[in-house]
Design a protein around this motif. Sequence first.
Motif, PDB file in Angstrom:
ATOM      1  N   GLY A 188       0.800  -1.225   0.000  1.00 62.26           N
ATOM      2  CA  GLY A 188       0.000   0.000   0.000  1.00 62.26           C
ATOM      3  C   GLY A 188       0.834   1.277   0.000  1.00 62.26           C
ATOM      4  O   GLY A 188       2.027   1.278  -0.297  1.00 62.26           O
ATOM      5  N   SER A 189       0.152   2.369   0.376  1.00 65.32           N
ATOM      6  CA  SER A 189       0.808   3.676   0.398  1.00 65.32           C
ATOM      7  C   SER A 189       1.976   3.686   1.370  1.00 65.32           C
ATOM      8  O   SER A 189       2.916   4.469   1.215  1.00 65.32           O
ATOM      9  CB  SER A 189      -0.212   4.739   0.790  1.00 65.32           C
ATOM     10  N   ASP A 199      -4.575   3.339   5.539  1.00 67.15           N
ATOM     11  CA  ASP A 199      -4.622   2.098   6.309  1.00 67.15           C
ATOM     12  C   ASP A 199      -3.381   1.279   5.966  1.00 67.15           C
ATOM     13  O   ASP A 199      -2.599   1.656   5.098  1.00 67.15           O
ATOM     14  CB  ASP A 199      -5.908   1.314   6.017  1.00 67.15           C
ATOM     15  N   LEU A 200      -3.198   0.186   6.671  1.00 63.86           N
ATOM     16  CA  LEU A 200      -2.057  -0.689   6.405  1.00 63.86           C
ATOM     17  C   LEU A 200      -2.554  -1.916   5.649  1.00 63.86           C
ATOM     18  O   LEU A 200      -3.560  -2.527   6.032  1.00 63.86           O
ATOM     19  CB  LEU A 200      -1.389  -1.131   7.711  1.00 63.86           C
ATOM     20  N   ASP A 201      -1.844  -2.275   4.589  1.00 62.27           N
ATOM     21  CA  ASP A 201      -2.188  -3.442   3.786  1.00 62.27           C
ATOM     22  C   ASP A 201      -1.065  -4.469   3.963  1.00 62.27           C
ATOM     23  O   ASP A 201       0.003  -4.307   3.389  1.00 62.27           O
ATOM     24  CB  ASP A 201      -2.311  -3.035   2.318  1.00 62.27           C
TER      25      ASP A 201
HETATM   26 CA    CA Z   1      -3.479   1.413   2.389  1.00 62.77          CA
END
Ligand code: CA
Length: 575
Positions: A188-189, A199-201
Amino acid sequence: MPVHNEDVAAIFDEMADLLEIEGDNPYRVRAYRNAARTVRHLGRELADMVERGEDLTRLPGIGKELAAKIREIVATGHARALDKLHRSVPASLEALLKIPGLGPKRVRALYHDLHIKSLRQLEDAVRRGRLRQLPGFGPKTERRILENLAAHRTAEKRFLHSVARRYAEPLVAWLQDTPGVDRVVVAGSYRRGKETVGDLDVLVTVRGDSPVMQRFTEYDEVADVVSRGRTRSTVYLRCGLQVDLRVVEQASFGAALHYFTGSRAHNIAIRHLGQQRGLKINEYGVFRGKRRIAGESEESVYASVDLPWIPPELREARGEIEAAREGRLPRLIARTDLRGDLHCHTRATDGTAGIEAMARAAREAGLDYLAITDHSRHLTVARGLDEKALRRQMEEIDRLNETLDGITLLKGIEVDILEDGSLDLPADVLCELDLVVAAVHSAFRLSRRRQTERILRAMEAPCFSILAHPSGRLLGEREAYALDMERILDAARDRGCFLELNSQPQRLDLTDDHCLLAREKGVLVAIDSDAHQPGDFALLDGGIRQARRGWLEKGHVLNTLPLKTLRRKLRATMR
Ligand code: CA
Ligand code: DGT
Ligand code: CA
C-alpha cells in the motif's frame, strides 16, 4: 505539559459518552457530564488547586471519586478509567459518535438493537431503511446521517507515515513470529512511502497450516475485528488505524505485492501493458489464458511487460513507466548518501541539548558535518538569538571545532523572513556565518502574490543560503501557505541558493511534486532533520523517503557533497 481545566472536562465528557454507550447507570453518566460542566466554567485552574492541596470535593458536583480522578488527570494527563473504556468500547463506535446528529444514546441503540458498529454498516442500514425500526430515528435523521457520512469520508483520518510505522513495525514482528509464517510485508501507500497513509495493507505467505489469522486478530493492540476470514481479515487498532491482512500463495506473492502496493493508477497502466501483450495481470499472477506465467516475484511481473523493477516510491503514474522502458529510471538517493545536516537547534533556543551533544549524535548518525541553526530574535516563543547571543554561539562553535573529532560544525542561523521580506538580523553578522537558513514563521495568510514576493525579496538579501520548510504546512494541522513554487525555484536557480526538504514528519516539504520540479529546474535540495534533540537525526529517514518519491538522486541533494565542495557552494551564496 500543564493540564488545563478544558483537558479534564474533555476526559469527563468522553467518559460520559462511552459509559452511556455501554449502558452504564444513568446517574453515573450524568455525574460525569455535570462534573465536566463545573470544571469547564471554574474560574481557576484545577492544577493550582491540586498543587495547593485544596479540597476539591467542595466544588459543586465533585465527590470523592471525581476528586481522585481530577488529581490523577492533573498528575498524569490521563485517566486510567478512560483508557479502560477505550479498550472495551469498539473503536468504530467512537467513530460513529463523531457523526453530527449521533449522540451516545443513538449510537447505543444502533449497536445494541441493530448490531451496527462501523460507518459502513451504518450507511448500509440507512439505505435499507432499517433505522426506522428504532424509536427516535425518522427520515430526517436518516438524511442527516447520510450527508454527514459523505462529509466524514472526505475528511477521513489519515496517519502520518512515521506514526503508522510505530504501529506497523511491532505488528510485523508479531506476525513474523507465528509458526508457519514465511514473509510479512506492508504494501500500500506505506510501502510507497507516502507522507500519510489511510490504512495498512499487510501481506503474508505461510508454509503449510499457520494460525496467523488467529494471531492477527488476537494482537494486543487490536480494538475491533471488522471481519475475519481464512485468507483475509480486517481490524482496527486501538489508535484507530485500520489494518487489512491477506494470506497469499507463494506463487502469487510478487503479483499480490505489486497489486496491493499500488498505486491504483500505476497498476492500471501495467495491466494495460499486459493486455497489449495478450496477458492478464491481477493480484494472483500474470496469466496467458489459464496458465500462470509469472507472479512469484515483483521482478517477474515487470519482466512480463518488458520492464525492469520499479521502486515503490515511484509508482504514482508520473512517468515512471516510460522512464523504465527507456532505461532512465533514477538511481534514487539513499540515507547513506547524506554526509551532513544543515539545520538543527540547540538549548540556546528551542532545542533540548547543547551544541556538543548534538554534534556527537550527528556523528553517531554517520554524518561528517552539522550546521547549528538556532532561531533568530523575532521568534520570541523560541527565545530567538539576537546579534550578541549569535556571536557568542559562533565563538563556542569555533572552540568546539578544535576539540571535536570526526565531525565538523558549521555556523548558521535559522533567520526569520519578516513580513516585508527583510531578514531578522543585520547583513553584516549574517555574512560572517557559514550559511544562512531562512524561513517564514509568521503572516502565513498573505495572498499568493504577496507571499511569493516576500520570499523572493528575502532571497535577494546579501546572505541567503537555504529556504527552510518552504511551504509552511503542518500535516493534519496547517495548510501550506499560498506560494508560487515555480517562481521561487526559478529565482533560487538564478540566485544560486537552495531549498530545504524538512524531515520533520509533520512538515516533509518540499512535497514530492516540488522535488520533481526542483530536479527539473536544477535547484539542489538540502535534506535536513531540523533536529531539536539528539534523537531527531533519525528523522532524516523520512526526508529521504520523500526525496525518493520526488525522484531525487544523490546528485540533486546539497548535503551529499563532501565538506570542501559544500563549503564552496555555501560561500557562493554569501555575497
Ligand atoms: Ca493502504
Ligand atoms: P491509502 O491506504 O489511502 O493511503 O492508499 P493505498 O494506496 O494504500 O490504497 P488502498 O489501501 O485502498 O489499497 C492498496 C492498494 O491496492 C492500492 O494502492 C492499489 C490496490 N488496489 C486496491 N483496490 C484496487 C482497485 O480497485 N484497482 C486496482 N487497480 N488496484 C487496487
Ligand atoms: Ca487497504
